[in-house]
Design an enzyme around this catalytic site. Structure first.
Site, PDB file in Angstrom:
ATOM      1  N   GLU A 129     -25.470  11.826 -14.456  1.00 25.64           N
ATOM      2  CA  GLU A 129     -25.943  13.216 -14.413  1.00 25.64           C
ATOM      3  C   GLU A 129     -26.902  13.377 -15.584  1.00 25.64           C
ATOM      4  OE1 GLU A 129     -22.056  14.310 -15.098  1.00 25.64           O
ATOM      5  OE2 GLU A 129     -21.453  14.390 -13.008  1.00 25.64           O
ATOM      6  N   GLN A 148     -23.033   3.352 -22.119  1.00 21.87           N
ATOM      7  CA  GLN A 148     -22.083   2.294 -22.441  1.00 21.87           C
ATOM      8  C   GLN A 148     -20.747   2.633 -21.811  1.00 21.87           C
ATOM      9  OE1 GLN A 148     -22.901   2.308 -26.585  1.00 21.87           O
ATOM     10  NE2 GLN A 148     -21.401   3.889 -27.058  1.00 21.87           N
TER      11      GLN A 148
END
EC number: 3.5.4.30
Length: 189
Positions: A129, A148
């Site tokens: 998003e 990550q």
């Protein structure tokens, strides 16, 4: 418990955890970097008068793919869906947490609004998003490091991991940025 680089490599070597394509250079001390795929979903601001999570709104977004070698430009205040290049598959005793990259956050790029948690048993490309909270456009290059993935070991395997019939897993096996399917389990009271 958060997995270390050693534990991440061991889970991948044992074929319990999969990130495809895998690049060992992306393994960090307690996470693994994930890269940006080349497909994006942009919102069609003229198709509907509003967004309703209870309704199926198939024309709310349009799939966009930049030309080969070209970036996607995310303008100030814009929100789009993207996805990880990597197909991620978690076993029933590992959950994931997607975090943004600090260097990108310092440029005004938010990687996820609220959905940074990945359930044990999930398999698919992680939908991102993406928001630009800076005052200038940001170029998003396919293949760039975008986040990550931290991995957390559960105290015991999930009784009903994501993908099992009991859970109603709307996004299992997703490929590319997948639009909201909130209408499938929306309860009006």
């Amino acid at each position: 418990m958060l997995l270390s680089d050693r534990d991440i490599r061991a889970e991948i070597a044992a074929k319990r955890l999969a990130l495809e394509p895998f690049d060992d250079a992306l393994v960090q001390p307690s996470s693994i970097d994930v890269r940006l795929d080349r497909m994006f979903r942009v919102f069609n601001n003229t198709r509907y008068t509003h967004i309703d999570p209870a309704m199926q709104q198939d024309e709310l977004t349009t799939l966009v793919e930049p030309a080969e070698g070209e970036p996607f430009v995310l303008h100030p205040g814009e929100f789009v869906l993207g996805s990880t290049l990597e197909l991620c598959t978690l076993p029933d005793d590992l959950a994931g947490r997607l975090e943004g990259k600090s260097s990108l956050g310092r440029l005004g790029l938010l990687t996820h609004s609220t959905a940074g948690f990945i359930d044990p048993g999930f398999s698919g490309h992680i939908t991102l998003e993406l928001s630009n909270v800076a005052n200038l456009p940001i170029t998003l290059w396919p293949g760039m490091k975008i986040g990550q993935l931290c991995l957390l070991r559960l105290t015991s395997p999930a009784e009903n991991p994501y993908g099992s019939a009991a859970v109603g897993s709307k996004y299992q096996g997703q490929r590319g940025p997948t639009p909201s399917r909130s209408h499938l389990n929306f309860i009006k009271s």
